[in-house]
Each structure stands twice: as C-alpha cells, then as structure tokens.
Scaffold this active site. Structure first.
Site, PDB file in Angstrom:
ATOM      1  N   ASN A  41       0.828  -1.208   0.000  1.00 20.74           N
ATOM      2  CA  ASN A  41       0.000   0.000   0.000  1.00 20.74           C
ATOM      3  C   ASN A  41       0.863   1.260   0.000  1.00 20.74           C
ATOM      4  O   ASN A  41       0.602   2.212  -0.745  1.00 20.74           O
ATOM      5  CB  ASN A  41      -0.902   0.036   1.240  1.00 20.74           C
ATOM      6  CG  ASN A  41      -2.003  -0.997   1.206  1.00 20.74           C
ATOM      7  OD1 ASN A  41      -2.298  -1.581   0.176  1.00 20.74           O
ATOM      8  ND2 ASN A  41      -2.621  -1.211   2.359  1.00 20.74           N
ATOM      9  N   GLU A 133       4.684  -5.682   9.707  1.00 16.07           N
ATOM     10  CA  GLU A 133       3.947  -6.865   9.250  1.00 16.07           C
ATOM     11  C   GLU A 133       4.891  -7.952   8.742  1.00 16.07           C
ATOM     12  O   GLU A 133       4.442  -8.992   8.276  1.00 16.07           O
ATOM     13  CB  GLU A 133       2.944  -6.493   8.154  1.00 16.07           C
ATOM     14  CG  GLU A 133       1.716  -5.785   8.682  1.00 16.07           C
ATOM     15  CD  GLU A 133       0.636  -5.574   7.642  1.00 16.07           C
ATOM     16  OE1 GLU A 133      -0.531  -5.468   8.021  1.00 16.07           O
ATOM     17  OE2 GLU A 133       0.949  -5.528   6.429  1.00 16.07           O
ATOM     18  N   GLU A 208      -9.155  12.343  12.245  1.00 11.62           N
ATOM     19  CA  GLU A 208      -9.743  13.610  11.809  1.00 11.62           C
ATOM     20  C   GLU A 208      -9.144  14.823  12.523  1.00 11.62           C
ATOM     21  O   GLU A 208      -9.335  15.964  12.104  1.00 11.62           O
ATOM     22  CB  GLU A 208     -11.254  13.585  12.021  1.00 11.62           C
ATOM     23  CG  GLU A 208     -11.674  13.457  13.468  1.00 11.62           C
ATOM     24  CD  GLU A 208     -13.177  13.353  13.632  1.00 11.62           C
ATOM     25  OE1 GLU A 208     -13.653  13.501  14.771  1.00 11.62           O
ATOM     26  OE2 GLU A 208     -13.870  13.120  12.627  1.00 11.62           O
ATOM     27  N   GLY A 210      -5.908  15.282  12.771  1.00  7.78           N
ATOM     28  CA  GLY A 210      -4.641  15.592  12.122  1.00  7.78           C
ATOM     29  C   GLY A 210      -3.504  14.742  12.641  1.00  7.78           C
ATOM     30  O   GLY A 210      -3.642  13.530  12.810  1.00  7.78           O
ATOM     31  N   ASP A 237      -1.479   4.242   5.714  1.00  9.06           N
ATOM     32  CA  ASP A 237      -0.514   3.917   4.662  1.00  9.06           C
ATOM     33  C   ASP A 237      -0.343   5.085   3.698  1.00  9.06           C
ATOM     34  O   ASP A 237       0.772   5.394   3.265  1.00  9.06           O
ATOM     35  CB  ASP A 237      -0.958   2.669   3.904  1.00  9.06           C
ATOM     36  CG  ASP A 237      -0.962   1.427   4.779  1.00  9.06           C
ATOM     37  OD1 ASP A 237      -0.188   1.389   5.758  1.00  9.06           O
ATOM     38  OD2 ASP A 237      -1.742   0.500   4.495  1.00  9.06           O
ATOM     39  N   GLY A 272     -11.162   1.375  -0.544  1.00 14.07           N
ATOM     40  CA  GLY A 272      -9.885   0.724  -0.783  1.00 14.07           C
ATOM     41  C   GLY A 272      -8.752   1.347   0.003  1.00 14.07           C
ATOM     42  O   GLY A 272      -8.876   2.440   0.563  1.00 14.07           O
TER      43      GLY A 272
END
Length: 292
Positions: A41, A133, A208, A210, A237, A272
């Site tokens: 991503n 990950e 939201e 920041g 990401d 997505g």
C-alpha cells in the site's frame, strides 16, 4: 528513490451495516478483492504521487503472487528485489461498517518468510519506509544498514525488540500504536520515552484531528481536511507514503506532514486502501505548496 521494505496481502473487503457481536452472523452488502498489505500500500501510494519506488517484499508461488508482480509492474514499481517463496501469498480479511470503521484479520503467509538475506545489496535510496507486518529481524537490518532517512510505521505495534527504535529517524504510530508502544495514556510522558531512542521525530496520527509532530525541541499539532469518510482502511498507509514523498522532495517536516494529512483524509472518501494518483490531488498539493 524511496525504498519500501514490507508486506503484501490480497485484501478481502466485506461491507456490512454493523460489526457482528460475538456469536452473531451478519450479511455482507458488498465484497471487494483488492491488493493490500502495508508495504505494498505504501509503495504503490508513493509511486502514484510520481515518486521512484523500490519494493522489497515476499509473495507466494501462487496466482495471487503472480498477480501482485503484475500489479506492481503496472504501478511502476522496481520489483527486482521481490522474493517468491514456497508458500501462500499473505491475505487480509477486512470488515467495514456503515461509518467507515474497520476490523482486520491477517494471515501473514509469505510475508513471514522474508528474511535478512533477502535484503542484501538492495538497501539504497533517499528514504526507507518500513512497517511491522514482516519479521522484526528484517526490519531491524533494513533500518540499521540504510543510509538515508529511515521511517518506521510501527503497525501493528507488536514490538519485541525495542532496540529497533535506535535505528529510526521518524516514527509514525497512530494513537493505539503509540499507547501500545509506550504502555501509557500520557502523551507527554510517552513521547519523552520514545524520543530517548528515536533520532528526529515522533509523528502521532490522530485521524480527523490531524497529526502531532513531536521533536526534542517542540510539539506541533497539524490539522487536516474535514471529510465524510466512506472507508478509513489504508489511511495510515497513504499518510506514510505521502510523508516519504514530500520529505524526499526536500520539504521540511511540518509541510510534509500537512500534505500527508490532506492526502490521507482525501483517501478516506474512496473505497480501498490505496492512495490517490497525483492527478486526483494535484490541486490540494499545489494549494499547500503555494502557502508559506
């Protein structure tokens, strides 16, 4: 060039009205199958902003792995150091409710098989962007041996070897990851603990609200766009990708974070986990670039 060391998953995204309670069955309204994984991503999102990007990752020797390689080629990534393992490709199962909130379960697959030797002769560029990950030993080697700005997005924040932080220039946790890393709800105390290890800055993404930039000299809250989100998957990401892109351009940390905030917010208005293409957000970027 931006070098991304990280994961690839095939994402199975289920849209529901509400998350199921324990023992409850709910019906999906829609299902999407997309490319995902934090490494992929972030690499693709950076490339879509016209950066030159190398991805170092592992995929399985199955059809999903072949599709990943084709996808990265189409997105303009340097895939010379992608490894194909005798395994299934990683996968993630993402449930998104009507408010755009998500729950995620990941099967690591080939991601768990990326090893330290797979990094040999590949760690060049201006910016390194990596996550958690993949195996911690791989993350540590990448950070230790890279000569450039090193960004660690500590997601998921399951960190056993805290000496990894000694090699990080910029750490980018969200609020949950920050609390898991520091074991405290006290921002000032937690930041002071992290800055004993992190070289330059801790940037805490706050949705939201920041992002909070913390250095040894100051703390700055950087606001973001107000939007009506439809899917928050991958917003972190997109933030990390954009941060790397604008730092590579030579922008200072505050301007880079302002731009990363705006692009991450914009990304939540579409389904997505991948970021927007440069053409989609050219106006947003130019507006910020023209501000003092």
């Amino acid at each position: 060039m931006i070098t991304v060391v990280g994961s690839y998953n095939i994402d199975f995204i289920l849209k529901v009205d509400e998350f199921p309670n324990e023992g409850e069955t709910v019906f999906a309204k829609e299902i999407y199958i997309n490319h995902g994984g934090k490494g992929s991503n972030q690499a693709v999102s950076a490339s879509r902003l016209n950066a030159k990007v190398r991805i170092i990752a592992a995929v399985g020797n199955d059809e999903f792995g072949k599709n990943a390689l084709r996808f990265w080629d189409d997105e303009g990534l340097d895939t010379a150091y992608v490894k194909i393992k005798n395994s299934v490709t990683g996968s993630a199962y993402i449930i998104v409710n009507s408010r755009g909130e998500n729950m995620i379960v990941v099967n690591r697959g080939a991601n768990a098989l990326l090893d330290e030797d797979d990094l040999d002769n590949s760690l060049s560029g201006d910016i390194l962007l990596t996550q958690l990950e993949i195996d911690e030993r791989v993350v540590k080697k990448a950070l230790r041996e890279f000569n450039g700005i090193r960004i660690l997005n500590p997601a998921p924040a399951v960190l056993k070897d805290y000496s990894i932080l000694d090699y990080v220039d910029i750490l980018t946790p969200n609020e949950i990851e920050f609390k898991e890393l520091t074991n405290t709800d006290d921002f000032d105390y937690g930041i002071s603990v992290l800055l004993k290890k992190i070289k330059k800055a801790v940037i805490i993404t706050l949705g939201e609200r920041g992002a909070l930039i913390a250095t040894r000299q100051e703390k700055i809250l950087v606001p973001t766009l107000k939007v009506n989100p439809v899917d928050t998957t991958g917003a972190g990401d997109v933030f990390n990708a954009a941060l790397a892109v604008f730092l590579e351009k030579g922008y200072d940390l505050r301007k880079s974070v302002r731009l990363a905030n705006k692009l991450a917010s914009y990304s939540t208005t579409i389904m997505g986990a991948l970021g927007p293409r440069y053409e989609e957000v050219k106006r947003l970027i130019e507006e910020e670039e023209n501000e003092n």
